[in-house]
Scaffold this motif. Structure first.
Motif, PDB file in Angstrom:
ATOM      1  N   PRO A   1       0.813  -1.229   0.000  1.00  0.00           N
ATOM      2  CA  PRO A   1       0.000   0.000   0.000  1.00  0.00           C
ATOM      3  C   PRO A   1       0.843   1.275   0.000  1.00  0.00           C
ATOM      4  O   PRO A   1       0.434   2.297   0.536  1.00  0.00           O
ATOM      5  CB  PRO A   1      -0.800  -0.135   1.302  1.00  0.00           C
ATOM      6  CG  PRO A   1       0.108  -0.884   2.219  1.00  0.00           C
ATOM      7  CD  PRO A   1       0.839  -1.874   1.331  1.00  0.00           C
ATOM      8  N   PHE A   2       2.012   1.218  -0.603  1.00  0.00           N
ATOM      9  CA  PHE A   2       2.861   2.413  -0.715  1.00  0.00           C
ATOM     10  C   PHE A   2       3.727   2.289  -1.957  1.00  0.00           C
ATOM     11  O   PHE A   2       3.919   1.199  -2.497  1.00  0.00           O
ATOM     12  CB  PHE A   2       3.750   2.587   0.533  1.00  0.00           C
ATOM     13  CG  PHE A   2       4.695   1.437   0.766  1.00  0.00           C
ATOM     14  CD1 PHE A   2       5.921   1.354   0.101  1.00  0.00           C
ATOM     15  CD2 PHE A   2       4.354   0.417   1.635  1.00  0.00           C
ATOM     16  CE1 PHE A   2       6.770   0.275   0.303  1.00  0.00           C
ATOM     17  CE2 PHE A   2       5.202  -0.661   1.841  1.00  0.00           C
ATOM     18  CZ  PHE A   2       6.415  -0.722   1.184  1.00  0.00           C
ATOM     19  N   GLU A   3       4.232   3.431  -2.415  1.00  0.00           N
ATOM     20  CA  GLU A   3       5.230   3.490  -3.481  1.00  0.00           C
ATOM     21  C   GLU A   3       6.416   4.308  -2.986  1.00  0.00           C
ATOM     22  O   GLU A   3       6.271   5.178  -2.118  1.00  0.00           O
ATOM     23  CB  GLU A   3       4.652   4.128  -4.746  1.00  0.00           C
ATOM     24  CG  GLU A   3       3.619   3.260  -5.418  1.00  0.00           C
ATOM     25  CD  GLU A   3       2.869   3.940  -6.547  1.00  0.00           C
ATOM     26  OE1 GLU A   3       2.200   3.216  -7.301  1.00  0.00           O
ATOM     27  OE2 GLU A   3       2.920   5.192  -6.632  1.00  0.00           O
ATOM     28  N   THR A   4       7.598   4.038  -3.541  1.00  0.00           N
ATOM     29  CA  THR A   4       8.839   4.657  -3.083  1.00  0.00           C
ATOM     30  C   THR A   4       9.355   5.616  -4.137  1.00  0.00           C
ATOM     31  O   THR A   4       9.402   5.276  -5.325  1.00  0.00           O
ATOM     32  CB  THR A   4       9.889   3.579  -2.769  1.00  0.00           C
ATOM     33  OG1 THR A   4       9.410   2.757  -1.702  1.00  0.00           O
ATOM     34  CG2 THR A   4      11.215   4.202  -2.373  1.00  0.00           C
ATOM     35  N   TYR A   5       9.772   6.789  -3.683  1.00  0.00           N
ATOM     36  CA  TYR A   5      10.284   7.837  -4.577  1.00  0.00           C
ATOM     37  C   TYR A   5      11.548   8.443  -4.000  1.00  0.00           C
ATOM     38  O   TYR A   5      11.735   8.501  -2.783  1.00  0.00           O
ATOM     39  CB  TYR A   5       9.220   8.922  -4.791  1.00  0.00           C
ATOM     40  CG  TYR A   5       8.000   8.400  -5.513  1.00  0.00           C
ATOM     41  CD1 TYR A   5       7.974   8.315  -6.887  1.00  0.00           C
ATOM     42  CD2 TYR A   5       6.898   7.940  -4.781  1.00  0.00           C
ATOM     43  CE1 TYR A   5       6.876   7.793  -7.548  1.00  0.00           C
ATOM     44  CE2 TYR A   5       5.798   7.413  -5.435  1.00  0.00           C
ATOM     45  CZ  TYR A   5       5.802   7.335  -6.819  1.00  0.00           C
ATOM     46  OH  TYR A   5       4.709   6.818  -7.469  1.00  0.00           O
ATOM     47  N   PHE A   6      12.406   8.932  -4.914  1.00  0.00           N
ATOM     48  CA  PHE A   6      13.635   9.620  -4.540  1.00  0.00           C
ATOM     49  C   PHE A   6      13.735  10.925  -5.308  1.00  0.00           C
ATOM     50  O   PHE A   6      13.308  11.009  -6.475  1.00  0.00           O
ATOM     51  CB  PHE A   6      14.859   8.755  -4.856  1.00  0.00           C
ATOM     52  CG  PHE A   6      14.921   7.481  -4.049  1.00  0.00           C
ATOM     53  CD1 PHE A   6      15.286   7.514  -2.713  1.00  0.00           C
ATOM     54  CD2 PHE A   6      14.601   6.262  -4.625  1.00  0.00           C
ATOM     55  CE1 PHE A   6      15.327   6.350  -1.955  1.00  0.00           C
ATOM     56  CE2 PHE A   6      14.637   5.097  -3.888  1.00  0.00           C
ATOM     57  CZ  PHE A   6      15.002   5.142  -2.550  1.00  0.00           C
ATOM     58  N   GLU A   7      14.305  11.932  -4.651  1.00  0.00           N
ATOM     59  CA  GLU A   7      14.602  13.173  -5.348  1.00  0.00           C
ATOM     60  C   GLU A   7      15.923  13.740  -4.841  1.00  0.00           C
ATOM     61  O   GLU A   7      16.322  13.499  -3.690  1.00  0.00           O
ATOM     62  CB  GLU A   7      13.487  14.199  -5.189  1.00  0.00           C
ATOM     63  CG  GLU A   7      13.068  14.520  -3.773  1.00  0.00           C
ATOM     64  CD  GLU A   7      11.863  15.429  -3.726  1.00  0.00           C
ATOM     65  OE1 GLU A   7      11.786  16.400  -4.515  1.00  0.00           O
ATOM     66  OE2 GLU A   7      10.973  15.179  -2.897  1.00  0.00           O
ATOM     67  N   THR A   8      16.606  14.454  -5.714  1.00  0.00           N
ATOM     68  CA  THR A   8      17.923  14.965  -5.350  1.00  0.00           C
ATOM     69  C   THR A   8      17.788  15.982  -4.222  1.00  0.00           C
ATOM     70  O   THR A   8      16.811  16.717  -4.132  1.00  0.00           O
ATOM     71  CB  THR A   8      18.608  15.624  -6.546  1.00  0.00           C
ATOM     72  OG1 THR A   8      17.732  16.618  -7.108  1.00  0.00           O
ATOM     73  CG2 THR A   8      18.941  14.603  -7.619  1.00  0.00           C
ATOM     74  N   THR A   9      18.825  16.013  -3.376  1.00  0.00           N
ATOM     75  CA  THR A   9      18.792  16.890  -2.207  1.00  0.00           C
ATOM     76  C   THR A   9      19.595  18.159  -2.415  1.00  0.00           C
ATOM     77  O   THR A   9      19.618  19.029  -1.569  1.00  0.00           O
ATOM     78  CB  THR A   9      19.346  16.154  -0.980  1.00  0.00           C
ATOM     79  OG1 THR A   9      20.662  15.641  -1.297  1.00  0.00           O
ATOM     80  CG2 THR A   9      18.450  15.011  -0.594  1.00  0.00           C
ATOM     81  N   SER A  10      20.309  18.266  -3.542  1.00  0.00           N
ATOM     82  CA  SER A  10      21.079  19.471  -3.810  1.00  0.00           C
ATOM     83  C   SER A  10      20.980  19.822  -5.277  1.00  0.00           C
ATOM     84  O   SER A  10      20.698  18.965  -6.124  1.00  0.00           O
ATOM     85  CB  SER A  10      22.558  19.269  -3.426  1.00  0.00           C
ATOM     86  OG  SER A  10      23.112  18.204  -4.155  1.00  0.00           O
TER      87      SER A  10
END
Length: 249
Positions: free
Chosen positions: A239-248
């Motif tokens: 019941p979830f999806e995983t996401y990433f985004e750059t921190t800089s």
């Protein structure tokens, strides 16, 4: 339930309502079914919130069953695109929001100068300028499939000259099953979070099921053809999806 990398699992959980804050969204899809597996819940939540969603399919998807005679390459491409369109309808994404690049499945170009790279970059750049998304979804940069990495590279090249690039969110498909340690996010490389998709989980599952050629023996004359395994599918029944985004910057 198969073992899951903690780097993809032990992340803050954001509520389903967070999807609405992403605004108009575009997604780059290496193959038909990646949209439903990696982002189906988010796409459904975006549409529930009234946000427009645009889709660019990068490869022709024709190599899942390369030895089929009953479904030669053109027929496989047509079938997989039709399955994608059905999946998008399940997610309430309109058919006319789909762009197809038709790059070779299994051999999408990753570097400038490779056949097809520059043309695909130009097409994506124009598409992004036309769609003006606030958020762009693209495969995790080191997702362990060459077409997923190529899709990320094409996106980066297309974004390089945009005056106002969108927010980038990277979604996970094959890293759940195949990632080596070096494929996973490194310390301070990205910010990761999970999105609660429980309100639309059934809708996501219907979208996945639309890709019958990848789930069943619909193409039954290629014994070596690809089929998503139960272990693989289990990662996308959560019941979830995983996401990433750059921190800089």
């Amino acid at each position: 339930m198969p073992e899951r990398p903690s780097a993809l699992l032990d992340l803050p959980l954001r509520p389903a309502s967070y999807a609405a804050t992403l605004g108009p969204t575009a997604i780059l899809v290496p193959h038909p079914d990646d949209e439903s597996l990696g982002c189906g819940g988010l796409l459904a939540l975006l549409r529930q919130a009234g946000q427009p969603v645009s889709v660019a399919l990068v490869t022709d998807g024709s190599m899942s069953h390369p030895n089929s005679v009953r479904f030669p390459p053109a027929a496989r491409q047509q079938l997989r695109e039709q399955e994608l369109q059905k999946a998008l309808r399940e997610l309430d994404v309109a058919d006319d929001r789909l762009l197809t690049l038709n790059l070779p499945d299994g051999a999408a170009p990753q570097h400038p100068g490779q056949p097809g790279f520059d043309g695909a970059v130009a097409t994506l750049r124009l598409w992004l300028q036309e769609q003006q998304p606030q958020t762009l979804l693209l495969p995790w940069r080191r997702d362990p499939h060459p077409d997923h990495r190529a899709t990320y590279a094409l996106a980066q090249a297309a974004l390089a000259t945009l005056a106002r690039p969108p927010r980038l969110l990277e979604y996970v498909v094959w890293a759940w099953q195949r990632a080596a340690a070096a494929d996973l996010p490194q310390p301070d490389e990205v910010q990761g979070w999970r999105l609660d998709i429980s309100p639309v989980l059934a809708q996501k599952q219907r979208a996945i099921e639309a890709h019958r050629s990848q789930l069943t023996i619909l193409i039954d004359d290629d014994p070596s053809g690809f089929q998503l395994s139960p272990d693989m599918l289990a990662h996308f029944a959560q019941p979830f999806e995983t996401y990433f985004e750059t921190t800089s910057a």
